[in-house]
Design an enzyme around this catalytic site. Structure first.
Site, short mmCIF file in Angstrom:
data_model
loop_
_atom_site.label_atom_id
_atom_site.label_comp_id
_atom_site.label_asym_id
_atom_site.label_seq_id
_atom_site.Cartn_x
_atom_site.Cartn_y
_atom_site.Cartn_z
N CYS A 60 14.25 -1.72 -37.96
CA CYS A 60 13.32 -1.96 -38.80
C CYS A 60 13.37 -0.93 -39.99
O CYS A 60 13.57 0.36 -39.87
CB CYS A 60 11.88 -1.86 -38.10
SG CYS A 60 10.55 -2.24 -39.24
N CYS A 104 7.41 3.93 -39.97
CA CYS A 104 6.27 4.28 -39.04
C CYS A 104 6.83 5.36 -38.25
O CYS A 104 7.63 5.21 -37.49
CB CYS A 104 5.95 3.07 -38.22
SG CYS A 104 5.65 1.44 -39.20
N CYS A 133 7.13 4.57 -34.26
CA CYS A 133 7.76 3.58 -33.86
C CYS A 133 9.13 3.70 -33.40
O CYS A 133 9.99 4.42 -34.10
CB CYS A 133 7.78 2.42 -34.89
SG CYS A 133 8.45 0.91 -34.26
N CYS A 189 3.47 -13.93 -27.48
CA CYS A 189 3.50 -13.66 -28.77
C CYS A 189 4.67 -12.96 -28.88
O CYS A 189 5.62 -12.51 -28.23
CB CYS A 189 2.55 -12.27 -28.79
SG CYS A 189 2.51 -11.60 -30.59
N CYS A 226 1.43 -16.71 -30.45
CA CYS A 226 1.23 -15.84 -31.39
C CYS A 226 2.64 -15.19 -32.01
O CYS A 226 3.48 -15.07 -31.27
CB CYS A 226 0.46 -14.56 -30.58
SG CYS A 226 -0.06 -13.12 -32.02
N CYS A 260 -5.36 -11.56 -35.56
CA CYS A 260 -5.17 -10.67 -34.42
C CYS A 260 -4.78 -9.37 -35.13
O CYS A 260 -3.69 -9.15 -35.63
CB CYS A 260 -3.93 -10.70 -33.51
SG CYS A 260 -3.96 -9.57 -32.18
N ARG A 277 -8.57 -6.35 -26.94
CA ARG A 277 -7.34 -6.38 -26.17
C ARG A 277 -6.96 -4.85 -25.51
O ARG A 277 -6.66 -4.33 -26.62
CB ARG A 277 -6.37 -7.20 -26.64
CG ARG A 277 -5.16 -7.42 -25.90
CD ARG A 277 -4.12 -8.52 -26.70
NE ARG A 277 -4.95 -9.83 -26.45
CZ ARG A 277 -4.87 -10.60 -27.77
NH1 ARG A 277 -4.57 -10.01 -28.84
NH2 ARG A 277 -5.49 -11.60 -27.67
#
Length: 438
Positions: free
Chosen positions: A130, A134, A137, A174, A207, A267, A342
Site C-alpha cells: 500500500c 499509516c 499498518c 467484507c 462490505c 461503516c 463492532r
C-alpha cells in the site's frame, strides 16, 4: 418560537397537540399486530425470534426511529442527535466507569435486543504494497514487516471464501484491498464488482474497504449489490497528522459523503493505541456523532502492534486494555444509540470476561476469528463457544435487527414530537423537559 412544553415523558394525559406519546404495550388485551406502533418490518419472522425493524438502515433511522423521538427508561433519556458538543461527549466519556457502563447498558436495551450479535468476516483480497504511510499498518510499503505484497485475488477464489464464511456462521462478508484509492484501476474494479455480485448471490451482506472512492464508483458498487462501505477515520482530526500524511482527514470525509450519497451504509470507526490522548478519542466520537447521518456501524479497534511499524516499535505507547475499549464503546453507544458498534481488531487478545464487559457496554457486532477461512478453525470454534456461553444469537443477513424486548414489553417510554422539533433536556429535574420548536 417555543410552541409547547411537556414535563414527564410519555404521560399522554398531559400531552399537548404538538406531542404524541405512546408505549408499545398492547392495550385492552389486544395482540401486538393490532397496535399501530409503526416500527416493525412487514417480513414474516419466526415467533421465537420476535419482531424485526426494517433492514435498510436509511429507512430504519429516517422513519421508524427519527430524530424527533425521545426515549426514556431506568432514569436515562436518549435520542438521535447530530449536535453533540465535545464537552458533552467528554463529560460522558470521563464519567465514573460503573455509571458509564450502567447508562450505556440501559441505552443499549432501549434500542436493541442485547442477545443478537452480528458476525462478520474480513478477507484481504489485495495484501501489502500500500502506498499510504499509516504508522500502524503492516501493509504499508513504508514499513518493513513480515507482510509481502500479493496480487489481487481472483473472483472465484473470493466467492469460495465467501461460501466457507457463510458455512461457518458469518452473515456479512467484507473485502479489503491494501491501496490508497480505487482511482483508475478499471480492470481491478470490474473484478471487484463481479465479486460483490457473486457474494450477494450467496445471501451474504457485502462490505468493502478499498480506500478512497469517487461518487460514481460508490454508485456502481451500490448497483452491484454492496451493502456497506468501510472507511475509518482512525482518530481525531488533531492527532491524525501524527499517524498518516499521505491522505488528509478531509479526503476521508469526502469518501464517506460519497458512500452515504450513493445509498450505501457507512461503516466508520477508529483505532485505540495510536499514541492518542483521551481528548482524541472524544474528538473522534464527536466527528462521527455530528455527521449528517450516524454511521450504520462503528468498528472499535485495539492496535495490534506489528514489529517494523513505527507505532509497533514505539515502547512509549501504552497498550490498550479492556477498560479503554469498554469506555470507548459505551460512549459510542450513548451518543449514537442506533449505530451498530463492532468489536474489531485486537478482540481475540481479550479474555471471555473482558469481551463480555465490552458487549455489556453496547457492542453488538464482531469480526470472527482470524483463521475463519481455514479448514481447521479453532478461532471460530472459540467464538461459537463464547456465543453459547453468553446466550448470544447471530444476526441473519439481509434482515433488520430484532426489536428491543424492553420496547416490546412497554418498558421504554417514547415521546414523538410532531414535525421534527428540537429538544431541551434537563436531567437535574424530575422527569424530562421536552420543548417543541416550530
Amino acid at each position: 418560537m417555543l410552541a409547547s412544553t411537556l414535563r414527564g415523558v410519555a404521560r399522554p394525559a398531559r400531552a399537548t397537540p404538538f406531542i404524541r406519546c405512546f408505549s408499545s404495550t398492547p392495550a385492552g388485551g389486544r395482540s401486538l399486530s393490532s397496535v399501530p406502533v409503526e416500527t416493525y418490518s412487514p417480513e414474516a419472522e419466526p415467533a421465537d425470534l420476535g419482531a424485526r425493524h426494517a433492514n435498510d438502515y436509511n429507512v430504519r433511522t429516517s422513519s421508524t426511529q427519527p430524530s424527533d423521538e425521545l426515549r426514556s427508561m431506568g432514569g436515562y433519556t436518549s435520542s438521535i442527535r447530530h449536535d453533540w458538543t465535545k464537552d458533552e461527549i467528554a463529560e460522558i466519556y470521563n464519567s465514573p466507569f460503573h455509571e458509564l457502563m450502567h447508562r450505556a447498558g440501559v441505552v443499549h436495551r432501549m434500542y436493541w435486543n442485547p442477545a443478537e450479535v452480528q458476525q462478520c468476516t474480513l478477507l484481504s483480497i489485495k495484501t501489502g504494497g500500500c502506498t499510504e504511510d499509516c504508522k500502524y499498518c503492516s501493509q504499508s510499503q513504508y514499513n518493513k514487516t513480515f507482510v509481502k505484497p500479493t496480487p489481487t485475488m481472483k473472483v472465484q477464489e473470493v466467492l469460495e471464501a465467501a461460501k466457507r464464511a457463510k458455512e461457518a456462521g458469518s452473515t456479512r462478508f467484507c473485502m479489503g484491498a491494501a491501496w490508497r484509492e480505487l482511482g483508475g484501476k478499471k480492470n481491478a474494479f470490474k473484478h471487484i464488482l463481479s465479486m460483490v455480485e457473486g457474494v450477494n448471490k450467496e445471501g451474504l451482506e457485502v462490505c468493502a474497504t478499498l480506500g478512497m472512492l469517487n461518487a460514481e464508483q460508490a454508485k456502481q458498487l451500490k448497483a452491484a449489490g454492496l451493502t456497506a462501505y468501510n472507511h475509518n477515520l482512525d482518530t481525531s482530526p488533531e492527532h491524525y497528522p501524527k499517524v498518516i500524511t499521505t491522505r488528509t482527514y478531509e479526503e476521508r470525509l469526502e469518501t464517506i459523503a460519497n458512500v452515504r450519497d450513493a445509498g450505501l451504509s457507512v461503516c466508520c470507526g477508529g483505532i485505540l493505541g495510536l499514541g492518542e490522548k483521551d481528548t482524541d478519542r472524544v474528538g473522534l466520537l464527536h466527528v462521527l456523532s455530528t455527521l449528517p447521518q450516524h454511521p450504520e456501524s462503528v468498528p472499535v479497534n485495539a492496535l495490534v502492534s506489528v514489529e517494523g511499524t513505527p507505532l509497533g516499535d514505539d515502547e512509549d505507547i501504552d497498550a490498550v486494555d479492556a477498560f479503554d475499549m469498554s469506555r470507548m464503546i459505551a460512549t459510542a453507544r450513548i451518543v449514537m444509540p442506533r449505530t451498530m458498534v463492532r468489536l474489531s481488531a485486537g478482540r481475540l487478545s481479550f479474555s471471555d470476561a473482558e469481551q463480555y464487559m465490552m458487549f455489556s457496554a453496547g457492542a453488538n457486532s464482531i469480526f470472527n476469528g482470524d483463521k475463519l477461512l481455514t479448514a481447521d478453525n479453532p478461532a471460530f470454534n472459540e467464538d461459537e463457544r463464547l456465543f453459547s456461553k453468553l446466550g448470544f444469537k447471530g444476526k441473519p443477513a439481509h434482515r433488520g435487527p430484532l426489536v428491543s424486548p424492553d420496547e416490546l414489553g412497554g418498558n421504554v417510554e417514547i415521546t414523538r414530537v410532531e414535525g421534527g422539533g428540537g429538544y431541551e433536556v434537563n436531567t437535574e429535574s424530575q422527569g424530562v423537559k421536552v420543548t417543541h420548536v416550530s
